[in-house]
Motif scaffolding. Sequence first.
Motif, PDB file in Angstrom:
ATOM      1  N   GLY A  83     -24.710   1.609 -52.316  1.00 34.63           N
ATOM      2  CA  GLY A  83     -25.831   0.387 -51.779  1.00 34.63           C
ATOM      3  C   GLY A  83     -26.549   0.797 -51.234  1.00 34.63           C
ATOM      4  O   GLY A  83     -26.575   2.053 -51.267  1.00 34.63           O
ATOM      5  N   SER A 246     -27.111 -12.807 -55.061  1.00 33.89           N
ATOM      6  CA  SER A 246     -26.399 -12.104 -53.266  1.00 33.89           C
ATOM      7  C   SER A 246     -25.306 -12.775 -53.051  1.00 33.89           C
ATOM      8  O   SER A 246     -23.882 -12.197 -53.530  1.00 33.89           O
ATOM      9  N   LEU A 249     -22.634 -10.486 -55.596  1.00 27.77           N
ATOM     10  CA  LEU A 249     -22.632  -8.599 -55.423  1.00 27.77           C
ATOM     11  C   LEU A 249     -21.602  -8.927 -53.621  1.00 27.77           C
ATOM     12  O   LEU A 249     -20.816  -8.329 -53.530  1.00 27.77           O
ATOM     13  N   ALA A 253     -17.674  -7.652 -53.483  1.00 25.51           N
ATOM     14  CA  ALA A 253     -17.162  -6.560 -52.462  1.00 25.51           C
ATOM     15  C   ALA A 253     -16.185  -7.209 -50.870  1.00 25.51           C
ATOM     16  O   ALA A 253     -15.455  -6.004 -51.468  1.00 25.51           O
ATOM     17  N   ALA A 321     -27.451  -6.250 -61.062  1.00 26.61           N
ATOM     18  CA  ALA A 321     -26.196  -6.799 -60.834  1.00 26.61           C
ATOM     19  C   ALA A 321     -25.063  -5.827 -61.353  1.00 26.61           C
ATOM     20  O   ALA A 321     -24.330  -5.240 -60.453  1.00 26.61           O
ATOM     21  N   ALA A 324     -25.411  -2.490 -58.524  1.00 28.21           N
ATOM     22  CA  ALA A 324     -25.327  -3.174 -56.702  1.00 28.21           C
ATOM     23  C   ALA A 324     -23.602  -2.787 -56.955  1.00 28.21           C
ATOM     24  O   ALA A 324     -23.070  -3.265 -56.586  1.00 28.21           O
ATOM     25  N   ILE A 325     -22.730  -3.502 -58.065  1.00 21.72           N
ATOM     26  CA  ILE A 325     -21.321  -3.923 -57.708  1.00 21.72           C
ATOM     27  C   ILE A 325     -20.993  -2.615 -58.595  1.00 21.72           C
ATOM     28  O   ILE A 325     -19.244  -2.654 -57.939  1.00 21.72           O
TER      29      ILE A 325
END
Length: 432
Positions: A83, A246, A249, A253, A321, A324-325
């Motif tokens: 991340g 947000s 994510l 997580a 996205a 990020a994931i």
Amino acid sequence: MPLKALPRLLRIHSARFQRRAVFLIGGVVVGGGAAAMALLADAAQSEFRKTLQLSPYLPLVLTPLGFALSVYLTRRFFPNSQGSGIPQVIAAREFDDQADRQKLVSLKIAFGKILLTLLGLLCGGSVGREGPTVQVGASVMFEAGRLSPRRQRGWILAGASAGVAAAFNTPLAGIVFGIEEMSQSFELRTSGLILGTVIAAGVTSQALLGDYTYFGTTGAVLHGWRDWACVPMCGILGGLAGGLFSRLLIAMARGLPGQLGALIKANPIAFAAACGFLVGLCGVASNGVTYGTGYQEVTALLHQHGGPGQGFGVFKFIATALSAISGIPGGIFSPSLAVGAGLGANVAAFLPGATLEAVIVLGMVSYFTGVVQAPITAFVIVTEMTGNHAMIMPIMAAAFIAHWTSKLICPQGIYHALARNFLSLGAARGSH
């Protein structure tokens, strides 16, 4: 003053001088590292663009393989470097145990962060280098802070703030970021040393890269009612989209419920490859404009040098996205600004006659605020990055509207919510 007290005073002043000197030297190291990372990131993106010249479909193979390799290396050799790295830094400041901190900020993690962020850019990930620079800066100052372990929180905060200042060439934003996002307070004991570290990092970065404005200077201002109508429009849309990003994510997580969540958790490398393939599809569908940081696309939009098209914001949102994931190391600062620029271009197209450059700036600050939920940091960064001080009031208004709107979708700030995952790991170790 008794002569017998003189040696003690000399020791105290000597220790203070050494600590301040280390802060300044650490700032120089962080600034130099940020400059090197900027140059290497540009080179990595340039090499990736060369592969697109061979075939626009090559990322459908290259990006999944790169994502899979990055996650394997992260989990095998550089755990906790995934991340952006900002949640890890926030968590490291909360820990009291040095061993727990060292698992989140260390020179080993800094090396892995740089290496794997560059790998992400080299294979087409929609990631930025600024968030990683925060973890790198905090890691450098953590190692330097071993000389004064009782003030480790201040050392880590100084490194994180210096990382933002050097990465964006925005010294004021680095200070504000440290206060608003990292510490959520102004620590009087370390404030002077933090300022010194930020200044040292900023001066070093400027000496190596030159004094520049990140996205170039724009003097665009708001004129008629169409321009002013874009302030609440961008604020609301940016806040909603940023809050959605947000929330996605944070949910990923924490782990999705049911069989799907279990499958992802059991196969992180395969999941990263699947995300990489979808990122490649976004790139193919958008004619290659969604790869990388988004710096070139934002610059083209701001200065009307043939922008990336109306679908850019949506495709960049999806690609960022997915990146990020996936679990690869890489930041969301620059890609978020790029998504916001695309959103601003869409709003300007909806209101013909609106000043395009001004609305793009509003879109950038709105979406970025919606993601990070740090409105003061957002409008300071965007103002410094564009050199546009004439629009500071509408920029501030859009940022606060976006902040309030984002809270409706995602009540928790993304970095602090993600930091809780690392804090819970430390608490779990302590309970055994």
